[in-house]
Design an enzyme around this catalytic site. Sequence first.
Site, short mmCIF file in Angstrom:
data_model
loop_
_atom_site.label_atom_id
_atom_site.label_comp_id
_atom_site.label_asym_id
_atom_site.label_seq_id
_atom_site.Cartn_x
_atom_site.Cartn_y
_atom_site.Cartn_z
N ARG A 281 0.83 -1.22 0.00
CA ARG A 281 0.00 0.00 0.00
C ARG A 281 0.86 1.26 0.00
O ARG A 281 0.45 2.29 -0.55
CB ARG A 281 -0.97 -0.05 1.19
CG ARG A 281 -2.05 -1.08 0.93
CD ARG A 281 -2.87 -1.47 2.13
NE ARG A 281 -3.77 -2.56 1.73
CZ ARG A 281 -4.45 -3.33 2.56
NH1 ARG A 281 -4.36 -3.14 3.86
NH2 ARG A 281 -5.23 -4.29 2.10
N GLU B 136 -4.79 -3.40 -4.40
CA GLU B 136 -4.09 -3.50 -3.11
C GLU B 136 -4.97 -3.01 -1.96
O GLU B 136 -4.47 -2.46 -0.97
CB GLU B 136 -2.75 -2.76 -3.15
CG GLU B 136 -1.92 -3.23 -4.31
CD GLU B 136 -0.54 -3.72 -3.96
OE1 GLU B 136 0.14 -4.16 -4.88
OE2 GLU B 136 -0.15 -3.69 -2.79
N1 COS Z 1 -0.55 -7.63 9.73
C1 COS Z 1 -0.46 -8.78 10.43
N2 COS Z 1 -1.56 -9.53 10.73
C2 COS Z 1 -2.74 -9.06 10.34
C3 COS Z 1 -2.90 -7.87 9.64
C4 COS Z 1 -1.74 -7.13 9.34
N3 COS Z 1 -1.80 -5.98 8.67
N4 COS Z 1 -4.21 -7.68 9.39
C5 COS Z 1 -4.86 -8.71 9.94
N5 COS Z 1 -3.98 -9.56 10.51
C6 COS Z 1 -4.28 -10.80 11.25
C7 COS Z 1 -5.21 -10.50 12.39
O1 COS Z 1 -4.48 -10.10 13.53
C8 COS Z 1 -5.91 -11.82 12.60
O2 COS Z 1 -5.07 -12.68 13.33
P1 COS Z 1 -5.67 -13.62 14.51
O3 COS Z 1 -6.65 -14.51 13.81
O4 COS Z 1 -4.47 -14.32 15.04
O5 COS Z 1 -6.33 -12.68 15.48
C9 COS Z 1 -6.00 -12.37 11.16
O6 COS Z 1 -4.99 -11.69 10.40
C10 COS Z 1 -7.34 -12.14 10.54
O7 COS Z 1 -7.59 -10.75 10.57
P2 COS Z 1 -9.04 -10.14 10.50
O8 COS Z 1 -9.96 -10.90 11.37
O9 COS Z 1 -8.91 -8.67 10.69
O10 COS Z 1 -9.44 -10.49 8.99
P3 COS Z 1 -10.67 -10.03 8.10
O11 COS Z 1 -11.15 -11.19 7.32
O12 COS Z 1 -11.67 -9.26 8.92
O13 COS Z 1 -9.99 -9.03 7.02
C11 COS Z 1 -9.18 -7.00 6.07
C12 COS Z 1 -9.33 -7.88 7.32
C13 COS Z 1 -10.50 -6.47 5.60
C14 COS Z 1 -8.26 -5.85 6.48
C15 COS Z 1 -8.49 -7.82 4.96
O14 COS Z 1 -9.34 -8.83 4.50
C16 COS Z 1 -8.04 -6.99 3.77
O15 COS Z 1 -7.01 -6.32 3.81
N6 COS Z 1 -8.81 -7.03 2.65
C17 COS Z 1 -8.39 -6.41 1.43
C18 COS Z 1 -7.59 -7.36 0.63
C19 COS Z 1 -6.81 -6.66 -0.43
O16 COS Z 1 -6.13 -5.67 -0.18
N7 COS Z 1 -6.88 -7.19 -1.64
C20 COS Z 1 -6.15 -6.70 -2.72
C21 COS Z 1 -5.30 -7.83 -3.20
S1 COS Z 1 -3.89 -7.35 -4.06
S2 COS Z 1 -4.58 -6.59 -5.74
#
Ligand code: COS
Length: 368
Positions: free
Chosen positions: A232, A352
């Site tokens: 990002r 992203e």
């Molecule tokens: N760094 C490290 N760990 C992370 C993290 C980060 N930035 N973000 C989340 N995690 C971990 C959490 O701590 C959690 O761990 P535990 O299960 O041990 O508690 C786990 O990952 C799951 O996190 P969370 O419950 O927040 O997951 P969600 O399914 O709610 O998703 C978002 C969170 C929405 C932030 C995520 O799905 C996302 O970034 N989506 C967009 C994807 C994206 O950017 N796609 C583009 C692809 S490239 S073109």
Amino acid sequence: MVRDTARAFSEKTLFPNAARFEREEKIPREVLAELASLGLMSVNIPAQYEGAEAGAVAYALAMFEIARGCASTAVTMAVTNMVGEVIAKFGTEPQRERYVKGLATGELVAGAFALSEPEAGSDPGSMRTVAERKGDRWVITGAKQWITSADFAGVFVVWARTGGGGTAGISAFLVPAQTPGLIVSKHEDKMGLRASSTCALTFDACEVPEDALLGELNGGFKIAMMALDGGRIGIGAQATGIASAALDEGVAYARDRKQFGKSIGDFQAIQWMIADSRTELDAARLLVLRAASLKQAGALFSREAAMAKVFATEKAGIICDRMLQVHGGYGYTKDYAIERHVRDVRVSRIYEGTSEIQRTVIARNVLR
Ligand code: COS
């Protein structure tokens, strides 16, 4: 030094040719090879693996310069750096030797990041691609979507389900190009970034050895999230670079173009567009550089990266649009680069992680 290297390359090789690259829908291989030889495919990779080892701030500065010259080249560079970094961070020694060095030297032309699926975009935790154990091998079956550089990448980081549902059952694998069962399918006909290729992938019982696993079994989701945090910063920098090119062109046009007997830059309506754009551009740049410097210092930077990305990409979109307005009717033609910038910058609010996902990351972080 890294910024100056990137700027010189961008001004000499990218800026004069970006319109042609777009028409030909291809970045010439020698351009990508030169990026690697200048260290720009491995800016934040340790020298031990042939990287430039210049850090995350230098990476952001370099990305900014490359994007000013050609946004398609910039996204190819962004994804390759991100793939190199994720393997350098989580890979085993043999994986680093093979892939990180390969990407840094240009022996592997590009890296690809295969997380999204046709029905799992903002919610990668719902992915359906599976990797099943078969003796000492993994068999990957499923589909991936929006994969940058898929038709010439040398290595793919592929996320697949290895455990139960949700984010806890996902692992990452390193799949070299040409692995049987890895099929590059639809080539997307995009609005912008037309010199960068974006394809769909099909995994038809694609077999990889046991040692293709990247990081911990079922630990893949966090690897993806950490890689995207860094990615990002790259996209924030890319959008800022595109907006900077747009502003330069708008300012040049405002100086030259005469109406009512004077340069249109003498009218306050145009001056305010330029003033707001210059201010927002600097703010975007500073947010990107702050996130990069936190990353470089080894501090937490998810929130700052998301803030930089949403602000930089949204302001970049507005700046490009304003500068097209400054160009008037000419801006709506291919005679001026501004129409390309407007198309190229648009996706930065989507890939992203969409603007909406960045706001989710920021708000969760603030409320926690
Ligand atoms: N760094 C490290 N760990 C992370 C993290 C980060 N930035 N973000 C989340 N995690 C971990 C959490 O701590 C959690 O761990 P535990 O299960 O041990 O508690 C786990 O990952 C799951 O996190 P969370 O419950 O927040 O997951 P969600 O399914 O709610 O998703 C978002 C969170 C929405 C932030 C995520 O799905 C996302 O970034 N989506 C967009 C994807 C994206 O950017 N796609 C583009 C692809 S490239 S073109």
